[in-house]
Enzyme design. Structure first.
Site, PDB file in Angstrom:
ATOM      1  N   HIS A   7       0.877  -1.283   0.064  1.00  0.00           N
ATOM      2  CA  HIS A   7       0.093  -0.121  -0.056  1.00  0.00           C
ATOM      3  C   HIS A   7       0.853   1.078  -0.150  1.00  0.00           C
ATOM      4  O   HIS A   7       2.124   1.231   0.130  1.00  0.00           O
ATOM      5  CB  HIS A   7      -1.018  -0.012   1.258  1.00  0.00           C
ATOM      6  CG  HIS A   7      -0.338   0.011   2.503  1.00  0.00           C
ATOM      7  ND1 HIS A   7      -0.062  -0.863   3.258  1.00  0.00           N
ATOM      8  CD2 HIS A   7       0.215   1.181   3.273  1.00  0.00           C
ATOM      9  CE1 HIS A   7       0.308  -0.638   4.520  1.00  0.00           C
ATOM     10  NE2 HIS A   7       0.658   0.752   4.435  1.00  0.00           N
ATOM     11  N   GLU A  57      -3.836   3.821   1.672  1.00  0.00           N
ATOM     12  CA  GLU A  57      -4.207   4.118   2.915  1.00  0.00           C
ATOM     13  C   GLU A  57      -4.155   5.486   3.227  1.00  0.00           C
ATOM     14  O   GLU A  57      -3.331   6.424   2.724  1.00  0.00           O
ATOM     15  CB  GLU A  57      -2.857   3.354   3.922  1.00  0.00           C
ATOM     16  CG  GLU A  57      -3.262   3.791   5.272  1.00  0.00           C
ATOM     17  CD  GLU A  57      -2.053   3.321   6.203  1.00  0.00           C
ATOM     18  OE1 GLU A  57      -1.688   3.943   7.006  1.00  0.00           O
ATOM     19  OE2 GLU A  57      -1.106   2.431   5.745  1.00  0.00           O
ATOM     20  N   ASN A  61      -4.998  12.071  11.435  1.00  0.00           N
ATOM     21  CA  ASN A  61      -4.725  12.356  12.603  1.00  0.00           C
ATOM     22  C   ASN A  61      -5.489  13.649  13.376  1.00  0.00           C
ATOM     23  O   ASN A  61      -5.648  14.610  12.721  1.00  0.00           O
ATOM     24  CB  ASN A  61      -3.208  12.759  12.915  1.00  0.00           C
ATOM     25  CG  ASN A  61      -2.367  11.664  12.438  1.00  0.00           C
ATOM     26  OD1 ASN A  61      -2.430  10.663  13.019  1.00  0.00           O
ATOM     27  ND2 ASN A  61      -1.415  12.004  11.740  1.00  0.00           N
ATOM     28  N   HIS A  75       3.106  11.700  -6.710  1.00  0.00           N
ATOM     29  CA  HIS A  75       1.959  11.622  -6.947  1.00  0.00           C
ATOM     30  C   HIS A  75       1.876   9.853  -6.979  1.00  0.00           C
ATOM     31  O   HIS A  75       2.666   9.060  -6.959  1.00  0.00           O
ATOM     32  CB  HIS A  75       1.643  11.719  -8.435  1.00  0.00           C
ATOM     33  CG  HIS A  75       2.220  11.167  -9.506  1.00  0.00           C
ATOM     34  ND1 HIS A  75       3.421  11.949 -10.270  1.00  0.00           N
ATOM     35  CD2 HIS A  75       2.310   9.942 -10.047  1.00  0.00           C
ATOM     36  CE1 HIS A  75       3.888  11.155 -11.157  1.00  0.00           C
ATOM     37  NE2 HIS A  75       3.320  10.086 -11.246  1.00  0.00           N
ATOM     38  N   GLU A 122      -2.246  10.768 -11.069  1.00  0.00           N
ATOM     39  CA  GLU A 122      -1.907  10.557 -12.723  1.00  0.00           C
ATOM     40  C   GLU A 122      -2.841   9.532 -13.162  1.00  0.00           C
ATOM     41  O   GLU A 122      -3.199   8.583 -12.343  1.00  0.00           O
ATOM     42  CB  GLU A 122      -0.482  10.210 -12.966  1.00  0.00           C
ATOM     43  CG  GLU A 122      -0.300   9.990 -14.271  1.00  0.00           C
ATOM     44  CD  GLU A 122       1.372   9.645 -14.718  1.00  0.00           C
ATOM     45  OE1 GLU A 122       1.498   9.573 -15.706  1.00  0.00           O
ATOM     46  OE2 GLU A 122       1.964   9.308 -13.741  1.00  0.00           O
TER      47      GLU A 122
END
Length: 263
Positions: A7, A57, A61, A75, A122
């Site tokens: 991830h 992910e 916070n 990106h 992108e």
């Protein structure tokens, strides 16, 4: 060590806004969620994901709504079928996504949009993988030889492609034998010798490994940075850093676990 990229983590200021954006515009679904003490983590991805496909992910916070997108982070890239770049971009425009870099301005080869936090996304043409699935994550590096050496020596990755121009070069790295659908890391090197700022909106890349303890020990033998070792994380995961300070998580997954999170 031959772990694929599991991830990519981005920090977001407003989790609900970000979830709505990705679920509405990229048709992502929530794969799992962890509510921690002062933070929330959500895994997202297309409904149909390849077994070696990577997730997004999103981390939020509490009391952190002023995030800086530094220029060391580039990106993420998502896939659309070869003949659907223009129509997919137009679909996003019709849905109210801001016009950032349309296909025509990119020579008809790709396009870019931004999410609510300014993270660049992108859109690339691919004849494999689910629509909107993660194709690569781009990070900028200050020394191409050191960066390539890091991924080849530390993680045993190899070149999956490269593109060089008069002013910069892109190098794509992934494990030998990884499926086409697996996410690659794109190393972008600019020839002008510039330096970069990481920013706190950029999180990390995560490599799924077979043996957390053994692979961590191997990384230490290969002189990888001892940033957050397995023991300091209750032997659930670990973190190293590359030569530019980009954080890389190591995670061993239990296929029989009820949750995608090791907590």
């Amino acid at each position: 060590m031959d772990g694929t990229l599991d991830h990519v983590m981005l920090r977001v200021a407003d989790l609900d806004d970000s979830l709505e954006w990705y679920q509405t515009h990229l048709d992502y679904e929530e794969k799992d969620r962890h509510e921690g003490d002062g933070f929330t983590i959500v895994y997202l991805g297309p409904e149909e994901m390849h077994e070696e496909g990577a997730m997004l992910e999103l981390t939020h916070n509490e009391d952190e709504d002023d995030l800086e997108v530094g220029d060391a982070w580039g990106h993420i890239a998502v896939r659309v079928p070869e003949d659907e770049l223009e129509s997919s971009y137009q679909q996003l425009m019709d849905e109210g996504v801001e016009d950032y870099r349309d296909p025509e301005s990119c020579g008809g080869r790709y396009a870019f949009v931004k999410d609510p936090d300014g993270h660049e996304i992108e859109i690339v043409k691919r004849d494999y993988g689910a629509k909107w699935s993660l194709d690569h994550t781009m990070i900028r590096v200050e020394d191409a030889d050191e960066a390539i050496g890091f991924w080849t020596r530390k993680f045993e990755y190899e070149h999956a492609g490269r593109w060089e121009s008069d002013t910069f070069a892109n190098y794509f790295m992934k494990p030998e034998g990884a499926a086409e659908e697996a996410m690659t890391v794109e190393l972008t090197y600019n020839y002008d010798g510039r330096s970069y700022e990481l920013g706190d909106a950029w999180g990390h890349l995560c490599v799924e490994v077979d043996d957390l303890a053994g692979d961590w020990e191997q990384l230490q033998t290969r002189e990888a940075a001892d940033y957050r070792d397995p023991e300091s994380n209750d032997n659930m995961y670990a973190f190293t850093k590359d030569q530019d300070g980009h954080e890389i998580e190591l995670l061993e997954r239990d296929p029989n676990a009820d949750s995608l999170f090791p907590f």
